[in-house]
Design an enzyme around this catalytic site. Sequence first.
Site, PDB file in Angstrom:
ATOM      1  N   ARG A  12       0.839  -1.202   0.000  1.00  0.00           N
ATOM      2  CA  ARG A  12       0.000   0.000   0.000  1.00  0.00           C
ATOM      3  C   ARG A  12       0.868   1.243   0.000  1.00  0.00           C
ATOM      4  O   ARG A  12       2.082   1.187   0.165  1.00  0.00           O
ATOM      5  CB  ARG A  12      -0.929   0.005   1.219  1.00  0.00           C
ATOM      6  CG  ARG A  12      -0.194  -0.004   2.544  1.00  0.00           C
ATOM      7  CD  ARG A  12      -1.157  -0.001   3.713  1.00  0.00           C
ATOM      8  NE  ARG A  12      -0.456   0.098   4.990  1.00  0.00           N
ATOM      9  CZ  ARG A  12      -1.055   0.331   6.159  1.00  0.00           C
ATOM     10  NH1 ARG A  12      -2.367   0.486   6.193  1.00  0.00           N
ATOM     11  NH2 ARG A  12      -0.354   0.411   7.263  1.00  0.00           N
ATOM     12  N   ILE A  14       3.201   4.314  -0.474  1.00  0.00           N
ATOM     13  CA  ILE A  14       4.411   4.533  -1.261  1.00  0.00           C
ATOM     14  C   ILE A  14       4.910   3.225  -1.856  1.00  0.00           C
ATOM     15  O   ILE A  14       5.290   3.164  -3.027  1.00  0.00           O
ATOM     16  CB  ILE A  14       5.509   5.178  -0.393  1.00  0.00           C
ATOM     17  CG1 ILE A  14       5.086   6.582   0.054  1.00  0.00           C
ATOM     18  CG2 ILE A  14       6.831   5.242  -1.155  1.00  0.00           C
ATOM     19  CD1 ILE A  14       6.023   7.203   1.081  1.00  0.00           C
ATOM     20  N   ASN A  61      11.403  -0.071   1.907  1.00  0.00           N
ATOM     21  CA  ASN A  61      10.310   0.887   2.070  1.00  0.00           C
ATOM     22  C   ASN A  61       9.512   0.676   3.355  1.00  0.00           C
ATOM     23  O   ASN A  61       8.859   1.604   3.818  1.00  0.00           O
ATOM     24  CB  ASN A  61       9.369   0.810   0.870  1.00  0.00           C
ATOM     25  CG  ASN A  61       8.099   1.602   1.084  1.00  0.00           C
ATOM     26  OD1 ASN A  61       8.100   2.828   1.054  1.00  0.00           O
ATOM     27  ND2 ASN A  61       6.990   0.895   1.324  1.00  0.00           N
ATOM     28  N   ALA A  62       9.548  -0.516   3.926  1.00  0.00           N
ATOM     29  CA  ALA A  62       8.758  -0.788   5.129  1.00  0.00           C
ATOM     30  C   ALA A  62       9.082   0.240   6.205  1.00  0.00           C
ATOM     31  O   ALA A  62      10.254   0.517   6.490  1.00  0.00           O
ATOM     32  CB  ALA A  62       9.056  -2.196   5.640  1.00  0.00           C
ATOM     33  N   GLY A  63       8.057   0.814   6.807  1.00  0.00           N
ATOM     34  CA  GLY A  63       8.300   1.833   7.818  1.00  0.00           C
ATOM     35  C   GLY A  63       7.090   2.070   8.695  1.00  0.00           C
ATOM     36  O   GLY A  63       5.953   1.788   8.298  1.00  0.00           O
ATOM     37  N   ILE A  64       7.351   2.558   9.893  1.00  0.00           N
ATOM     38  CA  ILE A  64       6.280   2.928  10.821  1.00  0.00           C
ATOM     39  C   ILE A  64       6.649   4.255  11.475  1.00  0.00           C
ATOM     40  O   ILE A  64       7.804   4.682  11.433  1.00  0.00           O
ATOM     41  CB  ILE A  64       6.040   1.862  11.918  1.00  0.00           C
ATOM     42  CG1 ILE A  64       7.306   1.673  12.768  1.00  0.00           C
ATOM     43  CG2 ILE A  64       5.585   0.552  11.296  1.00  0.00           C
ATOM     44  CD1 ILE A  64       7.076   0.797  13.989  1.00  0.00           C
ATOM     45  N   TYR A 126      11.116   8.292  15.450  1.00  0.00           N
ATOM     46  CA  TYR A 126      11.061   8.281  13.988  1.00  0.00           C
ATOM     47  C   TYR A 126      12.285   8.976  13.395  1.00  0.00           C
ATOM     48  O   TYR A 126      12.938   8.454  12.480  1.00  0.00           O
ATOM     49  CB  TYR A 126       9.778   8.975  13.530  1.00  0.00           C
ATOM     50  CG  TYR A 126       9.566   8.968  12.037  1.00  0.00           C
ATOM     51  CD1 TYR A 126       9.137   7.816  11.385  1.00  0.00           C
ATOM     52  CD2 TYR A 126       9.800  10.116  11.267  1.00  0.00           C
ATOM     53  CE1 TYR A 126       8.941   7.804  10.010  1.00  0.00           C
ATOM     54  CE2 TYR A 126       9.609  10.113   9.907  1.00  0.00           C
ATOM     55  CZ  TYR A 126       9.172   8.959   9.276  1.00  0.00           C
ATOM     56  OH  TYR A 126       8.991   8.948   7.914  1.00  0.00           O
ATOM     57  N   PRO A 156      11.526  11.977   1.335  1.00  0.00           N
ATOM     58  CA  PRO A 156      10.366  12.824   1.062  1.00  0.00           C
ATOM     59  C   PRO A 156       9.851  13.543   2.300  1.00  0.00           C
ATOM     60  O   PRO A 156      10.036  13.083   3.436  1.00  0.00           O
ATOM     61  CB  PRO A 156       9.326  11.818   0.558  1.00  0.00           C
ATOM     62  CG  PRO A 156       9.685  10.539   1.250  1.00  0.00           C
ATOM     63  CD  PRO A 156      11.185  10.543   1.362  1.00  0.00           C
TER      64      PRO A 156
END
Length: 230
Positions: A12, A14, A61-64, A126, A156
Amino acid sequence: MSRIVVVTGGTRGIGAAIAARFAAAGDTVHAPGRADCDVTDEAAVMAYFSLLGRVDVLVNNAGISASAPLSKTTLDDWHAQLAVNATGAFLCTRTVLPGMRERGTGRIVTVASTASHVGYRYTSGYTASKHAAAGLMRAVAAEVAGTGVTANAVCPAFVRTDMTAASVARIREKTGRDESAAEAALAAASPLGRLLEPEEVAFAVGFLAAAEAGAINGQTLVLDGGGIQL
């Protein structure tokens, strides 16, 4: 020849936009979500990539994210963000790198953030994790310089995703602003004056992953309309 591309967190937002861009270019794309590959689990990462064999392009790309003042940031939230955003990129990169070096070609791109360069209030976990992710790419780039493999990051500002929608919801809850005003507050964080679209990030990732981008290594490409100039 079609490349084998892995986009973590690719189901999902990005990640989905990045996966779609590579697929449209004719590449074979694997876009695992957490249910397919927990990037914080060393054994799970090794098992997943062993099934794929060759990987030509890795997109971390996986991120929280979580938001709270430092005094209210829990140790669990701190560890969780470092685990996904930094350790996940480390484990996936470490797994694919030997094969890339052996073949003399490969592209590693990590989706970081403007928070990889500056600090924002209420985002200690983060921001620290995204600084780490960008630093990882610089260190890997130094190791692979001249081998045909490159490691870079895209950074970004706020992107129109579910993660940003959650940030908008937190602003609404804490300030009483309506959705439009809350979104505008996030957009105002960069000179762009609007949220980025996932496809814009996907374009930047595709650019860094291109065969013609072999001279670009160890860089952090900022997508914010000109606010952070490196």
